[in-house]
Design a protein around this motif. Structure first.
Motif, PDB file in Angstrom:
ATOM      1  N   ARG A 143       0.830  -1.195   0.000  1.00 37.67           N
ATOM      2  CA  ARG A 143       0.000   0.000   0.000  1.00 37.67           C
ATOM      3  C   ARG A 143       0.869   1.252   0.000  1.00 37.67           C
ATOM      4  N   ARG A 194       2.588   8.438  -4.176  1.00 40.18           N
ATOM      5  CA  ARG A 194       1.469   8.279  -5.115  1.00 40.18           C
ATOM      6  C   ARG A 194       1.849   8.782  -6.517  1.00 40.18           C
ATOM      7  N   ASP A 253       1.821   6.444  -9.783  1.00 44.16           N
ATOM      8  CA  ASP A 253       1.010   6.758 -10.963  1.00 44.16           C
ATOM      9  C   ASP A 253       1.863   6.714 -12.230  1.00 44.16           C
ATOM     10  N   GLU A 292       1.095  -2.395 -11.434  1.00 46.45           N
ATOM     11  CA  GLU A 292      -0.351  -2.464 -11.633  1.00 46.45           C
ATOM     12  C   GLU A 292      -1.039  -2.421 -10.276  1.00 46.45           C
ATOM     13  N   THR A 293      -2.340  -2.112 -10.293  1.00 42.22           N
ATOM     14  CA  THR A 293      -3.083  -1.970  -9.044  1.00 42.22           C
ATOM     15  C   THR A 293      -4.105  -3.086  -8.891  1.00 42.22           C
ATOM     16  N   THR A 294      -4.398  -3.370  -7.637  1.00 44.01           N
ATOM     17  CA  THR A 294      -5.473  -4.286  -7.267  1.00 44.01           C
ATOM     18  C   THR A 294      -6.060  -3.756  -5.970  1.00 44.01           C
ATOM     19  N   THR A 295      -7.068  -4.398  -5.452  1.00 40.57           N
ATOM     20  CA  THR A 295      -7.674  -3.929  -4.202  1.00 40.57           C
ATOM     21  C   THR A 295      -7.565  -4.992  -3.123  1.00 40.57           C
ATOM     22  N   GLU A 296      -7.383  -4.513  -1.915  1.00 41.02           N
ATOM     23  CA  GLU A 296      -7.269  -5.392  -0.758  1.00 41.02           C
ATOM     24  C   GLU A 296      -8.642  -5.995  -0.443  1.00 41.02           C
ATOM     25  N   ARG A 302     -13.913   1.792   2.194  1.00 35.22           N
ATOM     26  CA  ARG A 302     -13.416   1.407   0.889  1.00 35.22           C
ATOM     27  C   ARG A 302     -12.176   0.532   1.035  1.00 35.22           C
ATOM     28  N   LYS A 354      -6.178   0.300  -1.878  1.00 38.41           N
ATOM     29  CA  LYS A 354      -5.567  -0.024  -3.164  1.00 38.41           C
ATOM     30  C   LYS A 354      -4.175  -0.608  -2.922  1.00 38.41           C
ATOM     31  N   TYR A 389      -0.521  -2.198  -4.697  1.00 36.54           N
ATOM     32  CA  TYR A 389       0.341  -2.081  -5.880  1.00 36.54           C
ATOM     33  C   TYR A 389       1.261  -3.295  -5.956  1.00 36.54           C
TER      34      TYR A 389
END
Length: 251
Positions: free
Chosen positions: A40, A56, A60, A69-73, A80, A83, A85
């Motif tokens: 994170r 950040r 980016d 690339e991004t994913t979500t926890e 929310r 995010k 990485y």
């Protein structure tokens, strides 16, 4: 002096040369993502002692370069999901360069075994590649010599310009193993790339253009045509062909 210093030819291009040009701080952020995959923004900022907004911005840019690339926890209660990485395969230049080198070696071997004229076919393939590279990179037609040097540097050859008489020392090779196994093919591809770039820029490609593979300890040697005696360019040859065709039509 070590024995390796006496080997003729260039050294291998380091794997990191295949990455886009990155600032030292951005490389540090990328290395942290590699080491703590997935991670994170706040965790990266804490480990590196940077502000989260700074991290950040770097992330980016790395996402835009397709290195991260991004994913979500997974969701944990309300709120929310964070995010995360993680590095992409492109962020591992060692793996990518091994795959590329393996493919290039296989193709060089195929040309060497099946072509009736391996050197001519290899140079023609390199010439087509050089035209594409010159168009994609927006080379400066006003200074073809500098355009060739810049392109060779981006390809990982580490060129050192010794002037027209001294030629250009290519101190690294991105396909060194393949070049040692199939020099008549791989080195002609490299010469063809230079020829294609010069043709695309309307510069001379006649006498004087040559590549001496493994010419000396630490380098191959590339010679470009003397700009003082340009000789016919690709555009001159096309114009001559058109004139000949017009004369044939008028008769």
């Amino acid at each position: 002096m070590e024995n390796s210093d006496l080997l003729l030819g260039p050294r291998p291009t380091p794997a990191t040369a295949s990455l886009p040009a990155l600032s030292p701080q951005r490389i540090t952020v990328l290395d942290d993502v590699r080491a703590h995959d997935p991670t994170r923004i706040n965790d990266i900022a804490e480990r590196l002692g940077l502000h989260p907004n700074t991290v950040r911005e770097h992330l980016d840019a790395l996402v835009a370069d397709a290195l991260v690339e991004t994913t979500t926890e997974p969701a944990r209660g309300r709120g929310r999901p964070a995010k995360l990485y993680r590095p992409t395969p492109a962020a591992d230049p060692t793996s990518a360069s091994r795959e590329y080198a393996g493919l290039a070696t296989a193709l060089a071997g195929h040309i060497a075994r099946t072509s009736l004229d391996p050197e001519a076919d290899a140079r023609a393939a390199g010439r087509d590649w050089g035209h594409e590279l010159a168009r994609e990179s927006g080379c400066d037609a006003a200074d073809p010599h500098r355009a060739v040097l810049d392109l060779l540097a981006r390809l990982g050859f580490d060129p050192h310009d010794g002037g027209h008489a001294g030629g250009i020392a290519l101190r690294q090779c991105p396909l060194l193993d393949a070049a040692r196994r199939y020099p008549s093919v791989v080195c002609q591809v490299h010469l063809g790339i230079v020829e294609g770039v010069l043709e695309e820029l309307g510069a001379a490609t006649g006498p004087g253009l040559d590549l001496l593979p493994f010419a000396e300890p630490g380098a191959c040697r590339l010679f470009l045509p003397d700009p003082a005696f340009p000789g016919p360019t690709l555009f001159d040859e096309r114009a001559a062909d058109e004139r000949a065709a017009d004369e044939g039509t008028s008769r």
